[in-house]
Enzyme design. Structure first.
Site, PDB file in Angstrom:
ATOM      1  N   VAL A  94      80.840  88.885 -43.989  1.00 40.81           N
ATOM      2  CA  VAL A  94      81.511  88.079 -45.013  1.00 40.81           C
ATOM      3  C   VAL A  94      82.588  87.221 -44.353  1.00 40.81           C
ATOM      4  CG1 VAL A  94      82.856  88.120 -47.139  1.00 40.81           C
ATOM      5  CG2 VAL A  94      81.096  89.860 -46.733  1.00 40.81           C
ATOM      6  N   ALA A  95      82.481  85.919 -44.513  1.00 41.05           N
ATOM      7  CA  ALA A  95      83.474  85.009 -43.915  1.00 41.05           C
ATOM      8  C   ALA A  95      83.537  83.726 -44.720  1.00 41.05           C
ATOM      9  CB  ALA A  95      83.111  84.692 -42.463  1.00 41.05           C
ATOM     10  N   VAL A  96      84.738  83.167 -44.812  1.00 44.59           N
ATOM     11  CA  VAL A  96      84.948  81.862 -45.439  1.00 44.59           C
ATOM     12  C   VAL A  96      85.792  81.026 -44.495  1.00 44.59           C
ATOM     13  CG1 VAL A  96      85.903  80.600 -47.405  1.00 44.59           C
ATOM     14  CG2 VAL A  96      84.837  82.836 -47.770  1.00 44.59           C
ATOM     15  N   ARG A 102      90.163  80.238 -51.045  1.00 46.33           N
ATOM     16  CA  ARG A 102      90.733  80.197 -52.398  1.00 46.33           C
ATOM     17  C   ARG A 102      90.067  79.161 -53.304  1.00 46.33           C
ATOM     18  NH1 ARG A 102      94.699  83.704 -51.977  1.00 46.33           N
ATOM     19  NH2 ARG A 102      95.903  83.894 -50.050  1.00 46.33           N
ATOM     20  N   SER A 107      84.100  85.179 -54.316  1.00 43.30           N
ATOM     21  CA  SER A 107      83.803  85.745 -55.638  1.00 43.30           C
ATOM     22  C   SER A 107      82.389  85.418 -56.075  1.00 43.30           C
ATOM     23  CB  SER A 107      84.807  85.228 -56.666  1.00 43.30           C
ATOM     24  OG  SER A 107      86.110  85.692 -56.392  1.00 43.30           O
ATOM     25  N   TYR A 135      89.200  93.388 -51.270  1.00 44.58           N
ATOM     26  CA  TYR A 135      88.036  93.854 -52.026  1.00 44.58           C
ATOM     27  C   TYR A 135      88.339  94.722 -53.238  1.00 44.58           C
ATOM     28  CZ  TYR A 135      85.537  91.867 -48.119  1.00 44.58           C
ATOM     29  OH  TYR A 135      85.052  90.982 -47.183  1.00 44.58           O
ATOM     30  N   PHE A 426      78.965  98.479 -39.668  1.00 40.98           N
ATOM     31  CA  PHE A 426      77.928  97.569 -40.152  1.00 40.98           C
ATOM     32  C   PHE A 426      78.558  96.292 -40.679  1.00 40.98           C
ATOM     33  CE2 PHE A 426      79.224 100.300 -43.635  1.00 40.98           C
ATOM     34  CZ  PHE A 426      79.286  99.470 -44.725  1.00 40.98           C
TER      35      PHE A 426
END
Length: 426
Positions: A94-96, A102, A107, A135, A426
């Site tokens: 998971v990466a942004v 924001r 989401s 989270y 993981f």
């Protein structure tokens, strides 16, 4: 949000798009992942990432044609108290990108994945949280704890006398090819005994043994030893590496254990005896060990073992199917506690009666009875595997006791012989 059944569905958020990537888009997805994980210099491992790709399970956020967020999930089995397993949605990668934070991308990807997981029948979702405060708003709570150790050999002088060994057993070093075969089989047997443990696929063992290497991997072949009992059955495994360091003319090496599996105490004793007696080694580091592992108490001087600096929560869990999840695990005492759960995503919302029997079985069903405890979905996730207690959550104002004594009563029901843990990242 789009239909979770439709792998081609596109969700739009803040003018950006979220959708599953095709196998032909995996290279760009890997590039976006490296960038989001602050490693833009690492080359793309397209062939490896293609092996991880599954239809609909590798998501990305798009700004035009450019991928600026990543998300992946896969199905696994999670061992629960009592030795049963439940289907779990494991979330990772998971990466942004910093320029697009924001804006609702995480989401959108999370909601899409959880909806699909619930539809597939996953009882829970799990992930490893790099940052603590991300989270909880999605209903995840810390559910496993690690307990690594640093051991000064000059202080401990090895293991205690009189510990049980394995008559007729033997410990041998093995090749990386043997590790892939023997280790995989051993882990399959072991994971059913440890609450919180998950499966390991073939690719996990290929990367651990160095058969498959990706850009950015810092692989150094480990020493790999297996223990066999008198009948020749493999009952334990240890992997370790040694940093060769000298203090002038004196050896001062550090041995780091990266993997330790033992099916019983005598096997563990034999493997620790090997680890603690390697020539030139003055310090042993064991970063990953179960919270109930007795290692310090096996030493002549337990004070020579100090907690590892990396100790803390690893797996976070959120309940997707309350009845399936709580019906699968075992319980420590008979009783009944009514939970009022507030879940902003709706999966666990409502009032639930946790009812347990003398034989350790139990169920969690909807009820209209008055609630004994009020808590959020995150706290429910923390309680599920038994790694956290209701009493401690109440003391921290993370759970509300509506009936005096209800938190302690819930702890009696939820207590486990072994605290939850997994050695598998993981």
């Amino acid at each position: 949000m789009g239909n979770s059944n439709d792998h081609a569905a596109v969700d739009t958020v803040s003018g950006l798009q979220v959708r599953a990537v095709s196998v032909d888009e995996v290279a760009e997805w890997n590039r976006a992942l490296n960038f989001g994980f602050l490693r833009p210099e690492v080359a793309v491992a397209e062939d490896l990432r293609r092996r991880y790709w599954e239809p609909g399970r590798m998501l990305a956020g798009f700004d035009g044609e450019r991928q600026i967020a990543t998300f992946r999930s896969f199905d696994t089995e999670l061992t629960v108290p009592g030795g049963a397993v439940v289907p779990a949605d494991a979330i990772t990668n998971v990466a942004v990108t910093a320029t697009h934070r924001r804006r609702g991308l995480l989401s959108a990807m999370m909601r899409r994945d959880l909806a699909a997981a619930a539809e597939r029948g996953s009882a829970v979702a799990i992930l490893a949280a790099a940052e603590y405060n991300i989270y909880g708003r999605f209903g995840f709570g810390p559910a496993t704890q690690g307990a690594g150790w640093n051991i000064e050999l000059r202080r401990t002088r090895g293991l205690r006398e009189g510990l049980p060994g394995v008559p007729g057993g033997r410990t041998d070093f093995v090749t990386m090819a043997e590790l892939r075969e023997l280790g995989a089989d051993l882990h399959e047997r072991w994971r059913r005994t440890q609450p919180g443990a998950i499966e390991r696929d073939t690719l996990w063992w290929e990367r651990t043994s160095g058969e498959v290497r990706a850009p950015g991997d810092e692989f150094k072949e480990p020493f790999a030893a297996v223990h066999r009992d008198a009948a020749g059955e493999v009952t334990g495994l240890v992997l370790y590496r040694i940093a060769n360091k000298w203090d002038g003319a004196y050896p001062d090496c550090k041995l780091t254990v990266s993997e330790f599996i033992a099916l019983d105490l005598p096997t563990a004793v034999e493997l620790w005896r090997l680890v603690l007696s390697v020539d030139w080694v003055s310090r042993v580091e064991v970063p990953k060990l179960a919270p109930d592992d007795p290692l310090p108490l096996l030493l002549q001087d337990p004070r020579a073992a100090t907690p590892h600096e990396g100790n803390g929560d690893l797996v976070w869990l959120r309940v997707l199917d309350v009845e399936a999840a709580f019906g699968a695990r075992s319980y420590g005492a008979p009783g009944r506690v009514v939970l009022e759960v507030d879940d902003r995503l709706g999966y666990a919302s409502g009032r639930w009666a946790l009812e347990t029997a003398e034989d350790g079985t139990g169920r969690c069903v909807r009820t209209t009875d008055d609630a004994d405890l009020a808590l959020g979905a995150s706290e429910l996730g923390s309680l599920y595997l038994g790694a956290e207690t209701a009493s401690r959550l109440a003391a921290a104002a993370l759970l509300t006791e509506l009936r005096p004594g209800a938190a302690a009563a819930a702890d009696l029901l939820l207590r486990t012989p072994l605290r939850a843990w997994t050695p598998t990242e993981f």
